[in-house]
Design a protein around this motif. Structure first.
Motif, PDB file in Angstrom:
ATOM      1  N   TYR A  65      51.991  -0.822   3.205  1.00  0.00           N
ATOM      2  CA  TYR A  65      53.040  -0.599   2.207  1.00  0.00           C
ATOM      3  C   TYR A  65      52.431  -0.507   0.807  1.00  0.00           C
ATOM      4  N   VAL A  66      51.462  -1.364   0.518  1.00  0.00           N
ATOM      5  CA  VAL A  66      50.771  -1.316  -0.775  1.00  0.00           C
ATOM      6  C   VAL A  66      50.151   0.066  -0.987  1.00  0.00           C
ATOM      7  N   LYS A  67      49.490   0.601   0.033  1.00  0.00           N
ATOM      8  CA  LYS A  67      48.848   1.913  -0.080  1.00  0.00           C
ATOM      9  C   LYS A  67      49.869   3.011  -0.310  1.00  0.00           C
ATOM     10  N   ASN A  68      51.027   2.908   0.335  1.00  0.00           N
ATOM     11  CA  ASN A  68      52.063   3.928   0.149  1.00  0.00           C
ATOM     12  C   ASN A  68      52.683   3.853  -1.236  1.00  0.00           C
ATOM     13  N   ILE A  69      52.813   2.650  -1.772  1.00  0.00           N
ATOM     14  CA  ILE A  69      53.324   2.517  -3.139  1.00  0.00           C
ATOM     15  C   ILE A  69      52.309   3.083  -4.127  1.00  0.00           C
ATOM     16  N   ASP A  70      51.030   2.862  -3.871  1.00  0.00           N
ATOM     17  CA  ASP A  70      49.992   3.453  -4.730  1.00  0.00           C
ATOM     18  C   ASP A  70      50.083   4.980  -4.717  1.00  0.00           C
ATOM     19  N   SER A  71      50.264   5.545  -3.526  1.00  0.00           N
ATOM     20  CA  SER A  71      50.374   7.008  -3.411  1.00  0.00           C
ATOM     21  C   SER A  71      51.614   7.519  -4.118  1.00  0.00           C
ATOM     22  N   LEU A  72      52.699   6.767  -4.017  1.00  0.00           N
ATOM     23  CA  LEU A  72      53.945   7.152  -4.686  1.00  0.00           C
ATOM     24  C   LEU A  72      53.768   7.121  -6.203  1.00  0.00           C
ATOM     25  N   LYS A  73      53.071   6.105  -6.692  1.00  0.00           N
ATOM     26  CA  LYS A  73      52.830   6.012  -8.140  1.00  0.00           C
ATOM     27  C   LYS A  73      51.994   7.191  -8.628  1.00  0.00           C
ATOM     28  N   THR A  74      50.977   7.553  -7.864  1.00  0.00           N
ATOM     29  CA  THR A  74      50.151   8.701  -8.220  1.00  0.00           C
ATOM     30  C   THR A  74      50.983   9.982  -8.264  1.00  0.00           C
ATOM     31  N   ALA A  75      51.883  10.132  -7.279  1.00  0.00           N
ATOM     32  CA  ALA A  75      52.731  11.326  -7.232  1.00  0.00           C
ATOM     33  C   ALA A  75      53.684  11.377  -8.424  1.00  0.00           C
ATOM     34  N   ILE A  76      54.169  10.237  -8.860  1.00  0.00           N
ATOM     35  CA  ILE A  76      55.052  10.187 -10.031  1.00  0.00           C
ATOM     36  C   ILE A  76      54.285  10.591 -11.282  1.00  0.00           C
ATOM     37  N   ASN A  77      53.089  10.055 -11.434  1.00  0.00           N
ATOM     38  CA  ASN A  77      52.285  10.403 -12.605  1.00  0.00           C
ATOM     39  C   ASN A  77      51.930  11.888 -12.612  1.00  0.00           C
ATOM     40  N   THR A  78      51.635  12.428 -11.433  1.00  0.00           N
ATOM     41  CA  THR A  78      51.330  13.869 -11.341  1.00  0.00           C
ATOM     42  C   THR A  78      52.544  14.702 -11.693  1.00  0.00           C
ATOM     43  N   ASN A  80      55.085  13.867 -13.583  1.00  0.00           N
ATOM     44  CA  ASN A  80      55.361  13.768 -15.015  1.00  0.00           C
ATOM     45  C   ASN A  80      54.412  14.620 -15.848  1.00  0.00           C
ATOM     46  N   SER A  81      53.222  14.834 -15.341  1.00  0.00           N
ATOM     47  CA  SER A  81      52.233  15.642 -16.069  1.00  0.00           C
ATOM     48  C   SER A  81      52.450  17.131 -15.859  1.00  0.00           C
ATOM     49  N   VAL A  82      52.784  17.515 -14.613  1.00  0.00           N
ATOM     50  CA  VAL A  82      52.891  18.930 -14.268  1.00  0.00           C
ATOM     51  C   VAL A  82      54.305  19.474 -14.444  1.00  0.00           C
ATOM     52  N   LEU A  83      55.281  18.712 -13.986  1.00  0.00           N
ATOM     53  CA  LEU A  83      56.692  19.076 -14.080  1.00  0.00           C
ATOM     54  C   LEU A  83      56.974  20.456 -13.492  1.00  0.00           C
ATOM     55  N   ASP A  84      56.667  20.595 -12.193  1.00  0.00           N
ATOM     56  CA  ASP A  84      57.044  21.812 -11.496  1.00  0.00           C
ATOM     57  C   ASP A  84      57.590  21.452 -10.113  1.00  0.00           C
ATOM     58  N   ILE A  85      58.085  22.467  -9.412  1.00  0.00           N
ATOM     59  CA  ILE A  85      58.742  22.220  -8.135  1.00  0.00           C
ATOM     60  C   ILE A  85      57.760  21.699  -7.087  1.00  0.00           C
ATOM     61  N   ASN A  86      56.542  22.189  -7.072  1.00  0.00           N
ATOM     62  CA  ASN A  86      55.564  21.725  -6.079  1.00  0.00           C
ATOM     63  C   ASN A  86      55.265  20.239  -6.233  1.00  0.00           C
ATOM     64  N   SER A  87      55.108  19.797  -7.464  1.00  0.00           N
ATOM     65  CA  SER A  87      54.843  18.371  -7.685  1.00  0.00           C
ATOM     66  C   SER A  87      56.076  17.534  -7.360  1.00  0.00           C
ATOM     67  N   LEU A  88      57.271  18.100  -7.549  1.00  0.00           N
ATOM     68  CA  LEU A  88      58.494  17.411  -7.162  1.00  0.00           C
ATOM     69  C   LEU A  88      58.572  17.264  -5.644  1.00  0.00           C
ATOM     70  N   LEU A  89      58.251  18.326  -4.915  1.00  0.00           N
ATOM     71  CA  LEU A  89      58.286  18.279  -3.455  1.00  0.00           C
ATOM     72  C   LEU A  89      57.272  17.271  -2.919  1.00  0.00           C
ATOM     73  N   ASN A  90      56.100  17.220  -3.544  1.00  0.00           N
ATOM     74  CA  ASN A  90      55.087  16.252  -3.134  1.00  0.00           C
ATOM     75  C   ASN A  90      55.557  14.829  -3.410  1.00  0.00           C
ATOM     76  N   LEU A  91      56.222  14.644  -4.532  1.00  0.00           N
ATOM     77  CA  LEU A  91      56.767  13.338  -4.889  1.00  0.00           C
ATOM     78  C   LEU A  91      57.790  12.883  -3.855  1.00  0.00           C
ATOM     79  N   ARG A  92      58.613  13.789  -3.400  1.00  0.00           N
ATOM     80  CA  ARG A  92      59.613  13.446  -2.388  1.00  0.00           C
ATOM     81  C   ARG A  92      58.958  12.999  -1.081  1.00  0.00           C
ATOM     82  N   ILE A  93      57.878  13.673  -0.707  1.00  0.00           N
ATOM     83  CA  ILE A  93      57.173  13.303   0.522  1.00  0.00           C
ATOM     84  C   ILE A  93      56.613  11.886   0.408  1.00  0.00           C
ATOM     85  N   LYS A  94      55.995  11.583  -0.729  1.00  0.00           N
ATOM     86  CA  LYS A  94      55.420  10.253  -0.934  1.00  0.00           C
ATOM     87  C   LYS A  94      56.516   9.186  -0.988  1.00  0.00           C
ATOM     88  N   TRP A  95      57.655   9.539  -1.577  1.00  0.00           N
ATOM     89  CA  TRP A  95      58.780   8.601  -1.616  1.00  0.00           C
ATOM     90  C   TRP A  95      59.294   8.323  -0.205  1.00  0.00           C
TER      91      TRP A  95
END
Length: 383
Positions: A65-78, A80-95
């Motif tokens: 669970y710790v590792k998945n939360i780390d991955s989710l945090k990375t996806a959120i930071n990405t 917020n930096s990129v702000l496009d649909i691909n990064s949103l879709l990746n964020l949803r997968i990690k969530w």
């Protein structure tokens, strides 16, 4: 008295003594084979079971669970930096991955998790969308306050990345135009990470040892008592009621009207994967199976077999495992989105609830009684 009468009386006495002796021997034999329940309960090697739970399931599950939360945090930071649909879709997968793994640890609400109300801080639903919006608009909030528990956690993230716009493009545009929303994503994931790391580190540094050593009895406050109460409460309240019963309207007073907004992951429009995962995790834990390997160590199932726990003349562990199968089979008759299913196929969802309800006495009553554990939480469902 005649010699015949003396012989008859002596024979009667002899027969009587023999019968008493046989009854005494039979009684002793019965006691040897079936000692009092308390004696059998105390004879089980609880420390071995608790060690298997700590090292085989709990620590590996929390680590995942710790590792998945780390991955989710990375996806959120990405995102917020990129702000496009691909990064949103990746964020949803990690969530989604994080929420799935959350089901594996959600029922471990004792020790460090109980100390911080880990479940309430992580996955309350339905999320209070108005409070989330107000927090973002004001830019001023304290996520540590209990009043904000239903405006944070995994479900607050779910709303923001799925429900803050009608389309993916709308959602990206919302975050692009709303800096406070991007800050809120970061604040929520940081809060989740802080709580997650606290629970995991407590287990690693101190609680594992305390958990295993707290095996002298099954009295209130012991590790076995904590386990039985935790899985019973989680199953009854947060799986049976929270994931199925409430959305189906079973607990909606006199009207019994469905409450579709009460499903888990409402805006994601897929709830059933999390229901299935919660059941798999709970059954795996009860059986003593290790989290990330094929090893099947000592668990509650073995303890119940050791004390020869039965219900209605059948082994209790068989009834529990069969009921998990019955629930999964019934779940196969309903579909996502569950928020729509509770309206269009309400009886089907209620059938799932009824199968889930049949498990409650097996865990809450039969298991607790067999292991002489007192159920300490209160159920106000009226069922």
């Amino acid at each position: 008295m005649s010699q015949k009468n003396i012989f008859q009386n002596t024979s009667k006495i002899t027969v009587f003594v023999i019968i008493l002796g046989l009854l005494f021997i039979a009684g002793c034999s019965k006691d040897d084979k079936n000692p009092p329940t308390s004696q059998v309960v105390e004879e089980y090697d609880r420390a071995t079971m608790l060690t298997n739970y700590a090292d085989g399931y709990i620590l590996p599950a929390y680590n995942e669970y710790v590792k998945n939360i780390d991955s989710l945090k990375t996806a959120i930071n990405t995102f917020n930096s990129v702000l496009d649909i691909n990064s949103l879709l990746n964020l949803r997968i990690k969530w989604e991955n994080a929420l799935l793994v959350w089901q594996d640890v959600a029922f471990l609400e004792f020790g460090p998790a109980q100390n911080i109300s880990f479940r309430s801080q992580t996955n309350i639903y339905p999320v209070d969308t108005n409070l989330v919006i107000n927090n973002i608009a004001s830019g001023s909030y304290n996520l540590q306050l209990a009043s904000n528990f239903d405006a944070k956690g995994l479900q607050a993230l779910e709303y923001l990345i799925n429900g803050s716009g009608n389309t993916d493009n709308d959602i990206v545009n919302y975050f692009t135009a709303t800096p406070n929303a991007r800050i809120y994503l970061v604040d929520v994931i940081n809060d989740i990470e802080t709580n997650t790391n606290y629970v995991y580190n407590e287990w690693v540094n101190t609680y594992r040892t305390n958990f295993i050593s707290n095996s002298a009895s099954n009295a209130q406050g012991s590790s076995v008592s904590n386990i039985v109460n935790a899985i019973s409460l989680h199953y009854e309240t947060f799986i049976r009621k929270g994931k199925i019963g409430l959305p189906a309207g079973v607990f909606n007073g006199f009207s019994q009207q469905p409450m579709p907004e009460h499903v888990e992951a409402y805006h994601h429009a897929e709830s059933l994967p999390f229901v299935y995962r919660s059941l798999v995790a709970l059954q795996k834990f009860i059986r003593g199976e290790n989290y990330s390997s094929s090893v099947n160590g000592e668990g509650l199932e073995d303890y119940l077999n050791f004390v020869r726990a039965q219900s209605g003349g059948q082994p209790l562990v068989n009834l529990i495992n069969n009921q998990f199968t019955n629930i999964n089979n019934e779940l196969g008759n309903i579909n996502d989105p569950l928020s729509i299913e509770v309206i269009n196929n309400n009886q089907g969802v209620r059938d799932v609830y009824q199968q889930m309800q049949q498990m409650v006495p097996f865990i809450k009553v039969e298991t607790a009684n067999a292991l002489e554990v007192m159920i300490t939480y209160q159920d106000n469902d009226g069922d």
